[in-house]
Motif scaffolding. Structure first.
Motif, PDB file in Angstrom:
ATOM      1  N   SER A   1      41.613  56.475  51.470  1.00 28.48           N
ATOM      2  CA  SER A   1      41.527  57.521  52.485  1.00 28.48           C
ATOM      3  C   SER A   1      41.196  56.959  53.865  1.00 28.48           C
ATOM      4  CB  SER A   1      40.454  58.553  52.094  1.00 28.48           C
ATOM      5  OG  SER A   1      40.804  59.217  50.901  1.00 28.48           O
ATOM      6  N   GLN A   2      40.865  55.664  53.915  1.00 26.79           N
ATOM      7  CA  GLN A   2      40.528  55.057  55.201  1.00 26.79           C
ATOM      8  C   GLN A   2      41.785  54.856  56.043  1.00 26.79           C
ATOM      9  OE1 GLN A   2      37.191  54.759  55.714  1.00 26.79           O
ATOM     10  NE2 GLN A   2      37.096  55.537  53.617  1.00 26.79           N
ATOM     11  N   GLU A   3      41.618  54.961  57.359  1.00 27.55           N
ATOM     12  CA  GLU A   3      42.709  54.605  58.249  1.00 27.55           C
ATOM     13  C   GLU A   3      42.867  53.088  58.244  1.00 27.55           C
ATOM     14  OE1 GLU A   3      41.842  56.214  62.064  1.00 27.55           O
ATOM     15  OE2 GLU A   3      42.463  58.240  61.531  1.00 27.55           O
ATOM     16  N   GLY A   4      44.040  52.638  58.626  1.00 26.17           N
ATOM     17  CA  GLY A   4      44.284  51.205  58.653  1.00 26.17           C
ATOM     18  C   GLY A   4      44.983  50.738  57.395  1.00 26.17           C
ATOM     19  N   GLU A   5      45.118  49.442  57.269  1.00 30.66           N
ATOM     20  CA  GLU A   5      45.851  48.840  56.157  1.00 30.66           C
ATOM     21  C   GLU A   5      44.879  48.424  55.057  1.00 30.66           C
ATOM     22  OE1 GLU A   5      49.097  48.695  55.849  1.00 30.66           O
ATOM     23  OE2 GLU A   5      49.372  49.680  57.792  1.00 30.66           O
ATOM     24  N   ILE A   6      45.036  49.032  53.879  1.00 31.00           N
ATOM     25  CA  ILE A   6      44.201  48.758  52.717  1.00 31.00           C
ATOM     26  C   ILE A   6      45.114  48.323  51.575  1.00 31.00           C
ATOM     27  CG2 ILE A   6      42.402  49.654  51.190  1.00 31.00           C
ATOM     28  CD1 ILE A   6      41.645  49.900  54.128  1.00 31.00           C
ATOM     29  N   ALA A   7      44.718  47.316  50.817  1.00 35.92           N
ATOM     30  CA  ALA A   7      45.562  46.851  49.711  1.00 35.92           C
ATOM     31  C   ALA A   7      44.706  46.439  48.522  1.00 35.92           C
ATOM     32  CB  ALA A   7      46.436  45.679  50.160  1.00 35.92           C
ATOM     33  N   ILE A   8      45.281  46.559  47.340  1.00 31.94           N
ATOM     34  CA  ILE A   8      44.649  46.121  46.096  1.00 31.94           C
ATOM     35  C   ILE A   8      45.005  44.667  45.844  1.00 31.94           C
ATOM     36  CG2 ILE A   8      44.555  46.455  43.593  1.00 31.94           C
ATOM     37  CD1 ILE A   8      45.321  49.396  44.083  1.00 31.94           C
ATOM     38  N   SER A   9      44.002  43.858  45.580  1.00 33.98           N
ATOM     39  CA  SER A   9      44.226  42.457  45.210  1.00 33.98           C
ATOM     40  C   SER A   9      44.440  42.388  43.705  1.00 33.98           C
ATOM     41  CB  SER A   9      43.012  41.619  45.617  1.00 33.98           C
ATOM     42  OG  SER A   9      43.111  40.308  45.114  1.00 33.98           O
ATOM     43  N   PHE A  10      45.561  41.818  43.289  1.00 33.98           N
ATOM     44  CA  PHE A  10      45.949  41.847  41.877  1.00 33.98           C
ATOM     45  C   PHE A  10      46.109  40.452  41.296  1.00 33.98           C
ATOM     46  CE2 PHE A  10      49.999  41.736  39.270  1.00 33.98           C
ATOM     47  CZ  PHE A  10      49.361  41.912  38.053  1.00 33.98           C
ATOM     48  N   SER A  11      45.437  40.230  40.167  1.00 34.56           N
ATOM     49  CA  SER A  11      45.685  39.002  39.401  1.00 34.56           C
ATOM     50  C   SER A  11      45.400  39.193  37.924  1.00 34.56           C
ATOM     51  CB  SER A  11      44.845  37.833  39.945  1.00 34.56           C
ATOM     52  OG  SER A  11      43.475  38.071  39.765  1.00 34.56           O
ATOM     53  N   GLY A  12      44.401  40.011  37.579  1.00 33.84           N
ATOM     54  CA  GLY A  12      43.995  40.089  36.189  1.00 33.84           C
ATOM     55  C   GLY A  12      43.891  41.486  35.636  1.00 33.84           C
ATOM     56  N   ALA A  13      43.217  41.592  34.472  1.00 30.55           N
ATOM     57  CA  ALA A  13      43.128  42.854  33.747  1.00 30.55           C
ATOM     58  C   ALA A  13      42.439  43.936  34.569  1.00 30.55           C
ATOM     59  CB  ALA A  13      42.381  42.633  32.426  1.00 30.55           C
TER      60      ALA A  13
ATOM     61  N   ALA B   1      33.942  45.492  28.368  1.00 31.59           N
ATOM     62  CA  ALA B   1      34.309  46.491  27.349  1.00 31.59           C
ATOM     63  C   ALA B   1      34.881  47.744  27.986  1.00 31.59           C
ATOM     64  CB  ALA B   1      33.089  46.837  26.495  1.00 31.59           C
ATOM     65  N   ASP B   2      34.312  48.165  29.115  1.00 31.78           N
ATOM     66  CA  ASP B   2      34.837  49.340  29.822  1.00 31.78           C
ATOM     67  C   ASP B   2      36.286  49.106  30.258  1.00 31.78           C
ATOM     68  OD1 ASP B   2      32.427  50.816  29.715  1.00 31.78           O
ATOM     69  OD2 ASP B   2      31.661  49.774  31.490  1.00 31.78           O
ATOM     70  N   VAL B   3      36.534  47.906  30.796  1.00 36.31           N
ATOM     71  CA  VAL B   3      37.885  47.567  31.250  1.00 36.31           C
ATOM     72  C   VAL B   3      38.869  47.637  30.091  1.00 36.31           C
ATOM     73  CG1 VAL B   3      39.334  45.709  32.158  1.00 36.31           C
ATOM     74  CG2 VAL B   3      37.101  46.167  33.191  1.00 36.31           C
ATOM     75  N   TRP B   4      38.511  46.997  28.994  1.00 37.54           N
ATOM     76  CA  TRP B   4      39.455  46.937  27.874  1.00 37.54           C
ATOM     77  C   TRP B   4      39.579  48.258  27.125  1.00 37.54           C
ATOM     78  CZ3 TRP B   4      43.237  43.735  27.184  1.00 37.54           C
ATOM     79  CH2 TRP B   4      43.214  42.566  27.943  1.00 37.54           C
ATOM     80  N   ASN B   5      38.551  49.082  27.132  1.00 40.24           N
ATOM     81  CA  ASN B   5      38.685  50.426  26.572  1.00 40.24           C
ATOM     82  C   ASN B   5      39.696  51.231  27.384  1.00 40.24           C
ATOM     83  OD1 ASN B   5      36.843  50.029  24.500  1.00 40.24           O
ATOM     84  ND2 ASN B   5      35.100  50.833  25.668  1.00 40.24           N
ATOM     85  N   TYR B   6      39.652  51.064  28.708  1.00 39.60           N
ATOM     86  CA  TYR B   6      40.607  51.766  29.582  1.00 39.60           C
ATOM     87  C   TYR B   6      42.025  51.256  29.337  1.00 39.60           C
ATOM     88  CZ  TYR B   6      42.634  53.843  33.792  1.00 39.60           C
ATOM     89  OH  TYR B   6      43.413  54.578  34.663  1.00 39.60           O
ATOM     90  N   ILE B   7      42.187  49.942  29.246  1.00 38.16           N
ATOM     91  CA  ILE B   7      43.515  49.362  29.038  1.00 38.16           C
ATOM     92  C   ILE B   7      44.126  49.875  27.735  1.00 38.16           C
ATOM     93  CG2 ILE B   7      44.714  47.198  28.470  1.00 38.16           C
ATOM     94  CD1 ILE B   7      42.852  45.810  30.506  1.00 38.16           C
ATOM     95  N   ARG B   8      43.324  49.917  26.687  1.00 36.35           N
ATOM     96  CA  ARG B   8      43.840  50.396  25.390  1.00 36.35           C
ATOM     97  C   ARG B   8      44.137  51.887  25.432  1.00 36.35           C
ATOM     98  NH1 ARG B   8      39.399  47.075  23.691  1.00 36.35           N
ATOM     99  NH2 ARG B   8      40.128  45.084  22.832  1.00 36.35           N
ATOM    100  N   LEU B   9      43.237  52.648  26.042  1.00 35.89           N
ATOM    101  CA  LEU B   9      43.422  54.097  26.104  1.00 35.89           C
ATOM    102  C   LEU B   9      44.677  54.464  26.880  1.00 35.89           C
ATOM    103  CD1 LEU B   9      42.276  56.978  25.618  1.00 35.89           C
ATOM    104  CD2 LEU B   9      41.068  56.746  27.801  1.00 35.89           C
ATOM    105  N   MET B  10      44.891  53.803  28.019  1.00 40.95           N
ATOM    106  CA  MET B  10      46.008  54.140  28.889  1.00 40.95           C
ATOM    107  C   MET B  10      47.278  53.358  28.549  1.00 40.95           C
ATOM    108  SD  MET B  10      44.557  56.458  30.622  1.00 40.95           S
ATOM    109  CE  MET B  10      45.765  56.810  31.896  1.00 40.95           C
ATOM    110  N   GLU B  11      47.148  52.396  27.641  1.00 46.53           N
ATOM    111  CA  GLU B  11      48.292  51.583  27.200  1.00 46.53           C
ATOM    112  C   GLU B  11      49.016  50.950  28.385  1.00 46.53           C
ATOM    113  OE1 GLU B  11      50.567  54.342  24.793  1.00 46.53           O
ATOM    114  OE2 GLU B  11      49.437  53.782  23.009  1.00 46.53           O
TER     115      GLU B  11
END
Length: 244
Positions: A31-43, A181-191
């Motif tokens: 929601s911020q003005e300006g350029e915002i990006a997600i840094s992606f490499s892992g789970a 565990a939270d990360v991997w529960n989300y990954i499995r749930l959302m496939e």
């Protein structure tokens, strides 16, 4: 739209959002003005991308190609691109700097020196160049990822490593309070897609020569730069985590 947070309100935002959900923190960032990006490499980063994809807001994703990644990681990046039908902005190191390092010291100098010189060329410099074009970035850092460097990361912060005179960069860490565990529960749930190396014992995945599987009950960062101090493992992308 709100304005880009200035240094005097970042701490207030961090306090206000300290116990908010990752979705709420990502929504704040986007929601911020300006350029915002997600840094992606892992789970963790795919979890961020998945959450962002459900918010109905436009978002950008970038990734660093060091030239030394596993083949499975390149395939993973492409799988994420196709799964979410998004562009992933790939950042590359400077060719001349790589050539000079390899010519002078060979391909594996980091085993004798330490990883900082190679990471500086292959990761930090390309990241710095990318962040110079952004007003904020969203990372997958978690407090439990590193016993010596990430325990105190807030969910919102002024980036201490990449801000400078006339440039206030904001870093958002929506998963700071999550566990593995939270990360991997989300990954499995959302496939959602994940790097197939995780199925072979790799937890924290970086460049191929500097990453190995971990044994049961080893901390995930012990698989990175295993020949160095086990408690202070940062490549420079999050150098602000290191205590001076």
């Amino acid at each position: 739209m709100t304005t880009i947070p200035t240094i005097d309100i970042v701490d207030a935002l961090a306090a206000e959002y300290a116990d908010k959900s990752p979705n709420e923190i990502i929504e704040l960032a986007l929601s911020q003005e300006g350029e915002i990006a997600i840094s992606f490499s892992g789970a963790e980063d795919v979890v961020l991308i998945d959450m962002a994809s459900h918010l109905g807001k436009p978002f950008r994703v970038f990734s660093l190609d060091t030239g030394r990644l596993h083949a499975e990681t390149y395939q993973f990046i492409d799988a994420v691109r196709k799964h979410y039908n998004i562009d992933i902005e790939i950042c590359f190191p400077e060719t001349e700097a790589i050539q000079q390092l390899v010519t002078e010291k060979g391909f594996f100098s980091f085993y004798q020196d330490d990883h900082k010189e190679c990471c500086g060329i292959r990761k930090v410099q390309p990241l710095r160049k990318k962040l110079a074009t952004l007003d904020g970035w969203i990372t997958g850092q978690r407090k439990d990822q590193s016993p010596g460097t990430r325990n105190d990361i807030p969910v919102v912060q002024a980036d201490p490593g990449f801000s400078g005179p006339g440039k206030q960069l904001i870093k958002y860490n929506p998963l700071a309070n999550w566990s593995s565990a939270d990360v991997w529960n989300y990954i499995r749930l959302m496939e959602i897609p994940y790097n197939p190396l995780h199925e072979r014992g790799f937890i924290s995945i970086g460049c191929e020569p500097c990453t190995r599987p971990v044994l049961p009950n080893q901390h995930e960062r012990e698989g990175r730069w295993w020949w160095e101090d086990a408690t202070h493992k940062e490549c420079g992308l999050h150098a602000g985590n290191l205590k001076k």
